[in-house]
Design a protein around this motif. Structure first.
Motif, PDB file in Angstrom:
ATOM      1  N   VAL A   1       0.846  -1.197   0.000  1.00  0.00           N
ATOM      2  CA  VAL A   1       0.000   0.000   0.000  1.00  0.00           C
ATOM      3  C   VAL A   1       0.883   1.249   0.000  1.00  0.00           C
ATOM      4  O   VAL A   1       1.826   1.341   0.798  1.00  0.00           O
ATOM      5  CB  VAL A   1      -0.935   0.024   1.228  1.00  0.00           C
ATOM      6  N   ASP A   2       0.569   2.183  -0.877  1.00  0.00           N
ATOM      7  CA  ASP A   2       1.290   3.454  -0.878  1.00  0.00           C
ATOM      8  C   ASP A   2       0.383   4.533  -1.459  1.00  0.00           C
ATOM      9  O   ASP A   2      -0.493   4.244  -2.283  1.00  0.00           O
ATOM     10  CB  ASP A   2       2.584   3.362  -1.693  1.00  0.00           C
ATOM     11  N   ALA A   3       0.614   5.779  -1.033  1.00  0.00           N
ATOM     12  CA  ALA A   3      -0.182   6.909  -1.523  1.00  0.00           C
ATOM     13  C   ALA A   3       0.409   7.537  -2.769  1.00  0.00           C
ATOM     14  O   ALA A   3      -0.224   8.401  -3.381  1.00  0.00           O
ATOM     15  CB  ALA A   3      -0.317   7.963  -0.425  1.00  0.00           C
ATOM     16  N   SER A   4       1.638   7.108  -3.151  1.00  0.00           N
ATOM     17  CA  SER A   4       2.294   7.677  -4.325  1.00  0.00           C
ATOM     18  C   SER A   4       2.098   6.769  -5.535  1.00  0.00           C
ATOM     19  O   SER A   4       2.552   5.622  -5.542  1.00  0.00           O
ATOM     20  CB  SER A   4       3.794   7.857  -4.059  1.00  0.00           C
ATOM     21  N   LYS A   5       1.455   7.277  -6.576  1.00  0.00           N
ATOM     22  CA  LYS A   5       1.296   6.499  -7.810  1.00  0.00           C
ATOM     23  C   LYS A   5       2.651   6.270  -8.474  1.00  0.00           C
ATOM     24  O   LYS A   5       2.889   5.211  -9.071  1.00  0.00           O
ATOM     25  CB  LYS A   5       0.346   7.227  -8.767  1.00  0.00           C
ATOM     26  N   PHE A   6       3.542   7.248  -8.373  1.00  0.00           N
ATOM     27  CA  PHE A   6       4.867   7.099  -8.956  1.00  0.00           C
ATOM     28  C   PHE A   6       5.603   5.920  -8.334  1.00  0.00           C
ATOM     29  O   PHE A   6       6.169   5.063  -9.046  1.00  0.00           O
ATOM     30  CB  PHE A   6       5.675   8.389  -8.756  1.00  0.00           C
ATOM     31  N   LEU A   7       5.598   5.832  -6.997  1.00  0.00           N
ATOM     32  CA  LEU A   7       6.290   4.734  -6.332  1.00  0.00           C
ATOM     33  C   LEU A   7       5.598   3.400  -6.584  1.00  0.00           C
ATOM     34  O   LEU A   7       6.260   2.372  -6.743  1.00  0.00           O
ATOM     35  CB  LEU A   7       6.389   5.010  -4.831  1.00  0.00           C
ATOM     36  N   LEU A   8       4.265   3.403  -6.636  1.00  0.00           N
ATOM     37  CA  LEU A   8       3.548   2.163  -6.937  1.00  0.00           C
ATOM     38  C   LEU A   8       3.854   1.669  -8.346  1.00  0.00           C
ATOM     39  O   LEU A   8       3.922   0.454  -8.582  1.00  0.00           O
ATOM     40  CB  LEU A   8       2.046   2.353  -6.758  1.00  0.00           C
ATOM     41  N   ASN A   9       4.041   2.575  -9.291  1.00  0.00           N
ATOM     42  CA  ASN A   9       4.437   2.165 -10.637  1.00  0.00           C
ATOM     43  C   ASN A   9       5.805   1.491 -10.620  1.00  0.00           C
ATOM     44  O   ASN A   9       6.032   0.496 -11.332  1.00  0.00           O
ATOM     45  CB  ASN A   9       4.453   3.366 -11.581  1.00  0.00           C
ATOM     46  N   LYS A  10       6.708   2.013  -9.806  1.00  0.00           N
ATOM     47  CA  LYS A  10       8.022   1.379  -9.634  1.00  0.00           C
ATOM     48  C   LYS A  10       7.852  -0.016  -9.032  1.00  0.00           C
ATOM     49  O   LYS A  10       8.512  -0.982  -9.449  1.00  0.00           O
ATOM     50  CB  LYS A  10       8.910   2.233  -8.739  1.00  0.00           C
ATOM     51  N   ALA A  11       6.977  -0.136  -8.029  1.00  0.00           N
ATOM     52  CA  ALA A  11       6.731  -1.432  -7.399  1.00  0.00           C
ATOM     53  C   ALA A  11       6.117  -2.420  -8.384  1.00  0.00           C
ATOM     54  O   ALA A  11       6.449  -3.610  -8.387  1.00  0.00           O
ATOM     55  CB  ALA A  11       5.819  -1.255  -6.187  1.00  0.00           C
ATOM     56  N   ASN A  12       5.231  -1.916  -9.219  1.00  0.00           N
ATOM     57  CA  ASN A  12       4.595  -2.778 -10.221  1.00  0.00           C
ATOM     58  C   ASN A  12       5.622  -3.306 -11.223  1.00  0.00           C
ATOM     59  O   ASN A  12       5.573  -4.478 -11.618  1.00  0.00           O
ATOM     60  CB  ASN A  12       3.493  -2.011 -10.949  1.00  0.00           C
TER      61      ASN A  12
ATOM     62  N   ASP B   1      -6.675   5.418   5.639  1.00  0.00           N
ATOM     63  CA  ASP B   1      -7.929   4.858   5.150  1.00  0.00           C
ATOM     64  C   ASP B   1      -7.896   3.347   4.945  1.00  0.00           C
ATOM     65  O   ASP B   1      -8.943   2.701   4.924  1.00  0.00           O
ATOM     66  CB  ASP B   1      -8.320   5.510   3.819  1.00  0.00           C
ATOM     67  N   PHE B   2      -6.701   2.777   4.761  1.00  0.00           N
ATOM     68  CA  PHE B   2      -6.630   1.358   4.402  1.00  0.00           C
ATOM     69  C   PHE B   2      -6.860   0.465   5.616  1.00  0.00           C
ATOM     70  O   PHE B   2      -6.126   0.524   6.600  1.00  0.00           O
ATOM     71  CB  PHE B   2      -5.284   1.022   3.773  1.00  0.00           C
ATOM     72  N   VAL B   3      -7.872  -0.375   5.525  1.00  0.00           N
ATOM     73  CA  VAL B   3      -8.162  -1.390   6.550  1.00  0.00           C
ATOM     74  C   VAL B   3      -8.643  -2.650   5.836  1.00  0.00           C
ATOM     75  O   VAL B   3      -9.477  -2.576   4.927  1.00  0.00           O
ATOM     76  CB  VAL B   3      -9.259  -0.931   7.548  1.00  0.00           C
TER      77      VAL B   3
ATOM     78  N   LYS C   1      -4.034  -2.436  13.718  1.00  0.00           N
ATOM     79  CA  LYS C   1      -4.533  -3.396  14.704  1.00  0.00           C
ATOM     80  C   LYS C   1      -5.768  -4.122  14.175  1.00  0.00           C
ATOM     81  O   LYS C   1      -5.896  -5.352  14.324  1.00  0.00           O
ATOM     82  CB  LYS C   1      -4.852  -2.661  16.008  1.00  0.00           C
ATOM     83  N   LYS C   2      -6.679  -3.406  13.540  1.00  0.00           N
ATOM     84  CA  LYS C   2      -7.890  -4.021  12.976  1.00  0.00           C
ATOM     85  C   LYS C   2      -7.550  -4.986  11.850  1.00  0.00           C
ATOM     86  O   LYS C   2      -8.236  -5.996  11.659  1.00  0.00           O
ATOM     87  CB  LYS C   2      -8.834  -2.934  12.450  1.00  0.00           C
ATOM     88  N   SER C   3      -6.505  -4.674  11.095  1.00  0.00           N
ATOM     89  CA  SER C   3      -6.160  -5.468   9.923  1.00  0.00           C
ATOM     90  C   SER C   3      -5.394  -6.743  10.270  1.00  0.00           C
ATOM     91  O   SER C   3      -5.304  -7.656   9.442  1.00  0.00           O
ATOM     92  CB  SER C   3      -5.327  -4.634   8.942  1.00  0.00           C
ATOM     93  N   LEU C   4      -4.844  -6.814  11.468  1.00  0.00           N
ATOM     94  CA  LEU C   4      -4.089  -7.993  11.881  1.00  0.00           C
ATOM     95  C   LEU C   4      -5.017  -9.098  12.375  1.00  0.00           C
ATOM     96  O   LEU C   4      -6.034  -8.842  13.016  1.00  0.00           O
ATOM     97  CB  LEU C   4      -3.117  -7.632  13.004  1.00  0.00           C
ATOM     98  N   LYS C   5      -4.625 -10.332  12.086  1.00  0.00           N
ATOM     99  CA  LYS C   5      -5.271 -11.467  12.736  1.00  0.00           C
ATOM    100  C   LYS C   5      -4.951 -11.428  14.233  1.00  0.00           C
ATOM    101  O   LYS C   5      -4.027 -10.728  14.665  1.00  0.00           O
ATOM    102  CB  LYS C   5      -4.777 -12.780  12.128  1.00  0.00           C
ATOM    103  N   SER C   6      -5.688 -12.175  15.033  1.00  0.00           N
ATOM    104  CA  SER C   6      -5.471 -12.157  16.485  1.00  0.00           C
ATOM    105  C   SER C   6      -4.053 -12.587  16.856  1.00  0.00           C
ATOM    106  O   SER C   6      -3.500 -12.134  17.865  1.00  0.00           O
ATOM    107  CB  SER C   6      -6.485 -13.072  17.176  1.00  0.00           C
ATOM    108  N   SER C   7      -3.452 -13.428  16.021  1.00  0.00           N
ATOM    109  CA  SER C   7      -2.085 -13.896  16.276  1.00  0.00           C
ATOM    110  C   SER C   7      -1.056 -13.113  15.471  1.00  0.00           C
ATOM    111  O   SER C   7       0.133 -13.459  15.473  1.00  0.00           O
ATOM    112  CB  SER C   7      -1.972 -15.374  15.924  1.00  0.00           C
TER     113      SER C   7
END
Length: 242
Positions: free
Chosen positions: A68-79, A97-99, A131-137
């Motif tokens: 997850v990133d807010a930069s489209k430029f960096l995400l294009n590099k990741a892609n 915003d990401f959950v 915290k919400k996005s993590l499993k209990s473990s």
């Protein structure tokens, strides 16, 4: 516009922030993260994944990775980096915003990619989202420069060069020393650009208390990804929380 939303910042500073050496070190860093968290398989969230250097290494080991990133430029590099890996999902989103509830076995947030928001409630919201996005473990690992480490090595200006480019970094603190002010000046071919950025710098105990307030009950502090003690010899602040 906030500094981290300015795509020109990431484009102009890319070679300094994400050098070839940093890409080469990602494999070993992922190995150390897994050893420190004792996570062996499952789903990984690379929060503020940048150009995807860690996402790539986790995926190569068989993890299902969401970057997850807010930069489209960096995400294009990741892609570009992860193009042939079917177990990597790249998401353009603000980390406030990401959950993805109860989904991840491991969340990483590294390379001082926390504390960007002027309103401290927004930074707390990021931790609550994690915290919400993590499993209990599930486990969270954060890695950043801390207030203690920064002050021990503090310089109010730093100059570096790469080929025909020069970068001048000027640093100071806001009153109260909660947030750091940075002015980065990029010079090339007789021209220059100036970027101003501000972010919170936390002590180990400050970050630990924030995590506890967001529901994490087990928070351990380390001085490096090697698991060394968080003491006067610490190189970075590494936190493992669950």
């Amino acid at each position: 516009m906030s500094w981290f939303a300015n795509e020109d910042f990431w484009k102009d500073l890319y070679d300094w922030l994400f050098s070839e050496a940093r890409f080469r070190s990602a494999k070993e860093e992922v190995e150390r993260i897994l050893a420190l968290t004792n996570v062996r398989s499952g789903n990984v969230l690379d929060l503020c994944c940048g150009p995807g250097r860690h996402s790539y290494e986790f995926a190569r080991l068989g993890f299902n990775v969401v970057g997850v990133d807010a930069s489209k430029f960096l995400l294009n590099k990741a892609n570009e980096l992860c193009l042939n890996l079917s177990n990597v999902e790249l998401v353009h989103a603000d980390m406030r915003d990401f959950v993805r509830p109860n989904h991840f076995d491991l969340v990483i947030n590294v390379f001082t990619s926390f504390g960007y928001f002027e309103d401290q409630d927004d930074n707390m919201k990021v931790l609550r989202n994690i915290k919400k996005s993590l499993k209990s473990s599930g486990k969270l690992l954060m890695e950043m420069v801390s207030k203690e480490v920064l002050l021990r090595n503090y310089r109010d200006s730093v100059v570096s060069e790469q080929g025909s480019k020069m970068l001048v970094e000027k640093h100071s603190f806001e009153p109260g020393m909660a947030r750091m002010r940075n002015q980065w000046i990029v010079l090339e071919a007789g021209e220059y650009k100036v970027y101003s950025l501000q972010h919170y710098v936390y002590s180990g105990q400050e970050l630990k208390m924030m995590l506890q307030m967001c529901g994490f009950t087990n928070v351990e502090l380390y001085g490096s990804l090697d698991g060394t003690a968080y003491d006067l010899n610490a190189k970075r602040l590494v936190v493992v929380a669950s």
